[in-house]
Scaffold this motif. Structure first.
Motif, PDB file in Angstrom:
ATOM      1  N   ILE A  47       4.630  23.055  48.296  1.00 57.46           N
ATOM      2  CA  ILE A  47       5.683  23.337  47.317  1.00 57.46           C
ATOM      3  C   ILE A  47       5.256  22.868  45.929  1.00 57.46           C
ATOM      4  O   ILE A  47       5.393  23.592  44.943  1.00 57.46           O
ATOM      5  CB  ILE A  47       7.017  22.682  47.744  1.00 57.46           C
ATOM      6  N   TRP A  59       9.566  32.705  47.601  1.00 55.26           N
ATOM      7  CA  TRP A  59       8.937  32.492  48.900  1.00 55.26           C
ATOM      8  C   TRP A  59       9.390  33.553  49.888  1.00 55.26           C
ATOM      9  O   TRP A  59      10.561  33.904  49.935  1.00 55.26           O
ATOM     10  CB  TRP A  59       9.328  31.125  49.442  1.00 55.26           C
ATOM     11  N   LEU A  75      12.010  23.886  51.869  1.00 53.53           N
ATOM     12  CA  LEU A  75      12.091  24.827  50.750  1.00 53.53           C
ATOM     13  C   LEU A  75      13.504  24.859  50.169  1.00 53.53           C
ATOM     14  O   LEU A  75      13.691  24.770  48.955  1.00 53.53           O
ATOM     15  CB  LEU A  75      11.660  26.227  51.189  1.00 53.53           C
ATOM     16  N   GLN A  80      14.204  26.029  46.331  1.00 56.90           N
ATOM     17  CA  GLN A  80      13.336  27.203  46.272  1.00 56.90           C
ATOM     18  C   GLN A  80      14.065  28.443  46.788  1.00 56.90           C
ATOM     19  O   GLN A  80      14.892  28.356  47.690  1.00 56.90           O
ATOM     20  CB  GLN A  80      12.063  26.955  47.080  1.00 56.90           C
TER      21      GLN A  80
END
Length: 98
Positions: A47, A59, A75, A80
């Motif tokens: 990451i 992602w 994540l 993310q």
């Protein structure tokens, strides 16, 4: 943080013991391709590596089951943006982009 890209995409082939991550930029150029052990420290390093390359990281993960649970949790915990890419799509696209 030194970023050279506005946005990159990281595709992850998730597995039980390890994952394979490939990052590409807007021109489709590979920025990195690496094996990542399914371990918190290694995933956090992935990451961080991706975030160093761009202001925004998207992602894509091919498995949403047990093999990717730790990956997906980390994540999401780190803010993310993650999408699931079905195996059928991965299979068809791999033939188109040999």
């Amino acid at each position: 943080m030194s970023t050279s890209h506005t946005r990159i995409w990281v595709g992850i082939d998730a597995g039980k013991g390890h994952h394979w991550a490939v990052a590409v930029d807007a021109d489709g150029e590979t920025l990195f391709s690496t094996k990542v052990i399914n371990d918190e420290a290694q995933i956090l390093n992935l990451i961080a590596t991706a975030r160093e390359k761009a202001d925004e990281v998207r992602w894509a993960v091919d498995i949403s089951g047990r093999a990717s649970t730790l990956l997906l949790a980390l994540l999401i915990t780190h803010g993310q943006q993650v999408v699931y890419v079905p195996g059928r799509t991965v299979n068809r696209m791999s033939g188109a982009y040999r």
